[in-house]
Design a protein around this motif. Structure first.
Motif, PDB file in Angstrom:
ATOM      1  N   ASP A 118     -10.571  -1.114  -1.394  1.00 44.72           N
ATOM      2  CA  ASP A 118     -10.713  -0.165  -0.292  1.00 44.72           C
ATOM      3  C   ASP A 118     -10.864   1.252  -0.871  1.00 44.72           C
ATOM      4  O   ASP A 118     -10.020   1.706  -1.652  1.00 44.72           O
ATOM      5  CB  ASP A 118      -9.477  -0.236   0.597  1.00 44.72           C
ATOM      6  N   ASP A 130      -5.157  -3.241  -0.741  1.00 43.21           N
ATOM      7  CA  ASP A 130      -6.523  -3.702  -0.982  1.00 43.21           C
ATOM      8  C   ASP A 130      -7.161  -2.709  -1.957  1.00 43.21           C
ATOM      9  O   ASP A 130      -7.606  -1.626  -1.560  1.00 43.21           O
ATOM     10  CB  ASP A 130      -7.309  -3.761   0.328  1.00 43.21           C
ATOM     11  N   GLU A 153       0.830  -1.212   0.000  1.00 44.07           N
ATOM     12  CA  GLU A 153       0.000   0.000   0.000  1.00 44.07           C
ATOM     13  C   GLU A 153       0.858   1.253   0.000  1.00 44.07           C
ATOM     14  O   GLU A 153       0.472   2.307  -0.535  1.00 44.07           O
ATOM     15  CB  GLU A 153      -0.928  -0.020   1.212  1.00 44.07           C
TER      16      GLU A 153
END
Length: 343
Positions: free
Chosen positions: A81, A78, A66
């Protein structure tokens, strides 16, 4: 140098095309299988391409933290998200697959409790865990076809070889082999699978190995009968008299006579392999929990009668797949049948 087919191959190709139902079914099946083969590029919860800050990323084939996109965590990003999506869209863009769900992706944004009915977000609805049914069908179709083809190929090679040796040489070898097959075929395959499932965790390769141990006998009888029939034909005896070795006689002269009978049974072996995997998954002795399985989808349909899209999706996919395969193998059988002549 141009590649040219032999006259025999051209005749077989004409016979295959003459069976229109099988020929069309082949193209339909190939189209579906080719689309499902790269399932990760069709149904995935990761974008195909991410452009961020002037650089290209390919999350489908590589893992990115991330922090690569300005986030806080060093774990894999993710991409579903909203926070990660905002970070990426500030300095770039994302290209998503046609189905933005993996076979194990849970949709937490459902408007109704799982299993939820078909919607724009989930065209075939979700299962009782909130996973997209369409994604699981795509992955389940691929794994079922690959399992059936691999099991059929391995079983056919061993079964045809065993039947050929028995029928061609006969005598004591044939007698001993027949007694062995009678004993081996009497073993309860389902009970053995259940026992093994309690000892080891079933998987794709372990199921393939166990089912192969019992499925290779399917073609032994018919191939043995054909070799027993032709081994005393005049052209076989003439080949022996000319000094042709047994392996060449079996391969070039005896095997073509047995191929029509063997190919008649192949669609039943293939469809039987697929339905066996589906049945084992339905009973809970097949692939590990969470794997994309058509049998597990049918099991969920049975447990959730208020969600008919689960059982209906699994049934339709299995019915279409098995029907296409049977039609294709009917055309293959006609192609190898020496009695069928097409101008």
């Amino acid at each position: 140098m141009a590649f040219k087919l032999s006259p025999m191959a051209r005749r077989r190709l004409r016979n295959f095309k003459a069976n229109r139902r099988g020929y069309i079914s082949l193209w339909i099946f190939l189209a579906i299988f080719i689309l499902s083969a790269p399932a990760e590029f069709i149904a995935n919860d990761k974008p195909l391409i991410v452009k961020f800050d002037g650089e290209l990323y390919f999350p489908v084939v590589a893992s990115y933290a991330e922090t690569e996109f300005g986030g806080e965590f060093e774990t894999e990003a993710d991409y579903r998200d909203p926070f990660v999506q905002e970070l990426i869209e500030e300095k770039g863009w994302m290209l998503w697959p046609a189905v933005p769900y993996d076979y194990q992706t849970i949709n937490y944004d459902l408007e109704t409790p799982a299993p939820s009915p078909p919607s724009w977000a989930n065209p075939l609805g979700t299962d009782d865990q909130g996973r997209d049914v369409l994604a699981r069908v795509i992955y389940g179709f691929r794994i079922s076809v690959l399992f059936g083809l691999m099991l059929t190929l391995a079983s056919s090679v061993v079964g045809i070889a065993a039947g050929a040796v028995q029928g061609y040489f006969g005598g004591l070898l044939d007698l001993l082999f027949q007694r062995f097959i009678e004993i081996w075929s009497g073993l309860p395959a389902l009970f053995i699978l259940i026992i093994l499932a309690s000892i080891i965790e079933p998987g794709f390769w372990s199921l393939l190995a166990v089912l192969f141990v019992f499925s290779w006998m399917s073609l032994v009888g018919v191939v043995r009968a054909e070799f027993l029939r032709v081994r005393n034909f005049e052209y076989i005896r003439a080949a022996r008299a000319l000094g042709v070795n047994d392996r060449t006689i079996m391969w070039r002269h005896a095997l073509p006579n047995a191929m029509v009978s063997a190919l008649t049974f192949l669609p039943f072996i293939l469809t039987g392999s697929i339905t066996t995997l589906t049945a084992l998954d339905f009973l809970g002795f097949g692939l590990p929990p969470g794997e994309p399985s058509l049998g597990e989808l049918l099991k969920q349909g049975k447990a959730n009668l208020h969600a008919p899209w689960l059982g209906f999706s699994g049934f339709v996919v299995i019915a279409i797949m098995l029907s296409l395969l049977i039609f294709v193998f009917e055309a293959v059988r006609d192609a190898f049948d020496p009695r069928k002549l097409v101008a």
